[in-house]
Enzyme design. Sequence first.
Site, PDB file in Angstrom:
ATOM      1  N   HIS A   1     -22.467  12.697 -29.667  1.00  0.00           N
ATOM      2  CA  HIS A   1     -22.202  11.813 -28.388  1.00  0.00           C
ATOM      3  C   HIS A   1     -23.178  11.782 -27.328  1.00  0.00           C
ATOM      4  CE1 HIS A   1     -17.837  11.018 -29.252  1.00  0.00           C
ATOM      5  NE2 HIS A   1     -18.181  11.048 -30.076  1.00  0.00           N
TER       6      HIS A   1
ATOM      7  N   SER B   1     -24.456   7.367 -32.073  1.00  0.00           N
ATOM      8  CA  SER B   1     -24.513   7.201 -33.542  1.00  0.00           C
ATOM      9  C   SER B   1     -25.514   6.321 -34.004  1.00  0.00           C
ATOM     10  CB  SER B   1     -23.050   6.614 -34.147  1.00  0.00           C
ATOM     11  OG  SER B   1     -22.031   7.184 -33.900  1.00  0.00           O
TER      12      SER B   1
ATOM     13  N   LYS C   1     -10.150   1.346 -37.633  1.00  0.00           N
ATOM     14  CA  LYS C   1     -10.818   1.342 -38.878  1.00  0.00           C
ATOM     15  C   LYS C   1     -10.816   2.635 -39.544  1.00  0.00           C
ATOM     16  CE  LYS C   1     -15.298  -0.072 -41.011  1.00  0.00           C
ATOM     17  NZ  LYS C   1     -16.435  -0.613 -40.631  1.00  0.00           N
ATOM     18  N   ASP C   2     -11.028   3.685 -38.590  1.00  0.00           N
ATOM     19  CA  ASP C   2     -10.963   5.218 -39.278  1.00  0.00           C
ATOM     20  C   ASP C   2      -9.611   5.295 -39.754  1.00  0.00           C
ATOM     21  OD1 ASP C   2     -13.591   5.969 -38.776  1.00  0.00           O
ATOM     22  OD2 ASP C   2     -13.181   6.872 -36.996  1.00  0.00           O
TER      23      ASP C   2
ATOM     24  N   GLU D   1     -16.533  26.232 -59.154  1.00  0.00           N
ATOM     25  CA  GLU D   1     -15.960  24.987 -58.644  1.00  0.00           C
ATOM     26  C   GLU D   1     -16.616  23.821 -59.028  1.00  0.00           C
ATOM     27  OE1 GLU D   1     -12.475  25.333 -59.198  1.00  0.00           O
ATOM     28  OE2 GLU D   1     -12.092  24.867 -57.287  1.00  0.00           O
TER      29      GLU D   1
END
Lengths: 181, 426, 261
Positions: free
Chosen positions: B216, B220, B244-245, B288
């Site tokens: 922040h 971005s 959108k998220d 894994e």
Amino acid sequence: MADTMHAGDGQTRRDFIYLAGAAMGGVGAAAALWPFIHSMNPAADTLALASIEVDLAPIQPGQAIKAMWRGKPVFIRNRTQEEIDAARAVPTAELIDPQPDQARVKEGKDNWLVLVGVCTHLGCIPLGTSSGESKGDFGGWFCPCHGSHYDTSGRIRKGPAPLNLHVPEYAFLTDTRVKIG
Amino acid sequence: MAHAPQSNFENPVVNWIDQRLPIFTMMNKEYGSFPTPRNFNYFWNFGALAMFVLVTMIVSGIFLAMHYTNNTLYAFDSVERIMRDVNWGWMIRYIHANGASMFFIVVYIHIFRGIYYGSYKAPRELLWIFGVIILLLMMGTAFMGYVLPWGQMSFWGATVITNLFSAIPVVGESIVTLLWGGFSVDNPTLNRFFALHYLLPFVLLAVVVLHVAALHITGSNNPLGVEPKGPQDTLPFHPYYTTKDIFGLTVFLIFFASFVFFAPNLLGHPDNYIPADPLVTPAHIVPEWYFLPFYAILRSITFAISLPFTDVVLIPAKLGGVLAMFGSIAILFVLPWLDSSPVRSARFRPIFKWWVLLCLVPAFFMLGYAGGKPAEQPYVLIGQLGTVMYFAFFLLLPIIGRIEKPLPLPASIANPVLGGNAATAK
Amino acid sequence: MRRLRTLIAAGAMTIAGLTSTALAAGDVPLPPAQTWAHGGVNSFLSFFKGYDYASVQRGFQVYKEVCSACHSMHLLSYRNLHDIGFTEAEVKAIAAAQEINDGPNDQGEMFTRPGLPSDRFKNPFPNKQAAAAANGGKAPPDLSLIVKARAHHEDYIHALLTGYTDAPAGFELSPGANYNKYFPGHAIAMAQPLYDSGVTYTDGTAATIDQQAKDVTNFLAWAAEPKLEERRRVGLMVMLFLVFFAGIMYAAKRRLWSEVH
């Protein structure tokens, strides 16, 4: 651009979609929360031990045993006739938590007293079940933590405890077998 | 500093709190009106998804910890009790077990996006470094979590991985003993792994806070890799990217839930349903899936490195493997300085774009494939080729940045000179 | 969007491929695929399938009369049998037929008593060492999770139980070992456990080896994954909700962003 607002029909439909989205999100989150909270409730193996069966045959008159039930002791006492008489001689009105002895045993099984062995004051275990322990001033049980005295019916007679020892839910399967819980 | 900040919220309670501690102003600034590039594609959903999975893992983990018994005698059975007797326990455990895989899927895609669009470049180097630290913490947490059910793979995975440290010269053996708290992986090891497995996610969460705080500050990156030049290039985070998220989250949840409810053991190994037995090693020990690429790098160093023309061994194979494996993560830390190109997005970097897609991505999948196979040919060779490609990707970046002729950059996000589709999120 | 979806799908498939291929083993043939009423504990496309409880109950009989002589199932309690269709009274009777070690009593002595529904399945041996000593040095594995603990799951258990043949010429069997087509290395310590009419089913089903193997595998599958039906049922509801939710959010997102594009 972002601040353009559509009028009329478009506006309401858009509002509805946002509202529906928010509502579904809320419902989904709440529904997802329940399994986590419910996982803290007693599990199946714990519930499977919610009732126990106890064989009464080895308990002689005047003797008592302790059995573990739901993580707490249960006192089972085979009372002598004198103890029953003593319990029934007291006028109910004189008691701190008035309750006749008859209401605390099963009819026809008056000698068998089944109690949750937890003092109603602050949860200590009263003495008096095993031989040699102090039975208190009234021949029943005595809680050493704060000096509560219970009589031969498990009723509070003296001391800070407000209530009689609880009688759990139980039933006689046979004359010598009892199911608690 | 001394005056109370002005708050103009309609709700008087909110206003009262905000004047004393401006969290609502802060939330509004960082997640409400926060100016966000308007041209994100769906790759930019994965940060929020990772945050969601982290919270899911912490919540499900706390509820599992309420039922788990941290002792080698009872650990396995206590997990099975969760699966059989605890209300909804099977679901919570499957969410947690598959959530680990989901976390890595989401984070690997998130990292891929960061590399492809050059998100690690100035001024976002520190943001990137926090991200690599998060990856390391995730790996440690996931490794120790996998030990807790105390199955065969738990035990032997723990044995093999802790033994890596014995490759360190001189003090290696002492370090391994220290890690174990004994002479083998045993109850003390399980106890400390549980303690750390519970602790590390909160450390991870703290680093995530730094990661987001750094984000922040710089703002971005975006698919074009050019900084927003003004309000015409950005949108407020809410409602555009929150909506959108959340849409992205629902799609991701469908994917996640299909594993939890219909294939909960697909990503696990059958051997972990066998209680740990220190006397019997499973035929193939495999970690894994999310560790397989790194495991393959470890196994690819099958040779010792000697002083040329002599028999003096400088780095034995075992140490070489360990160094290569840790090096494969360590190299991510210096990625911002290895890449010499001033252009961020691979869209405008003709060589870099294919260098990512044809070298790094195949290397990752080759390594993952080889890591799941027994240590025999041709898998060792595939793993070695993958290792070479993986490191070559990073080590050749300084040269690529110099020889590459980037395409012309758009003037701004709102006015892309190249192709109209570059600026949209469709 | 489409590109992303393809990417995710490809990734998931690769991951699935990686984990399953890691298990392929030497010269042992793959267990033949059988049809299971519940589709298999690890089967993905069996959304509406559940256990065949008649078969699971017969399988319990096979376990009780054959397997339980050597194999424990310590994660199961008698009360769990209620879930496969036995009544409370039947469960109580099944449990009471077992002598369970308990104690110590007030005199500090261990004693035996009839089993209760809350008791775990009785272990045929007092401890692992005794189990190993009685079985040529290797303790028979606990069967509670065996279907989930072996690659190929139900198919493998069924193949193993029906896979006893004579050793091919030239195959060296050590004393005490038996030849099995599907066991890794072929030399298995367990002697052939199932024979035609080795048990007598009360529901009149013909007790062939194959039938017994199927039944006991069904029982073991249920034992390994008792919440399978609940899992799929809840999963379908969750999916339904999520698909609808995703649709709404997609519409909301489209509408919101239509102002921007």
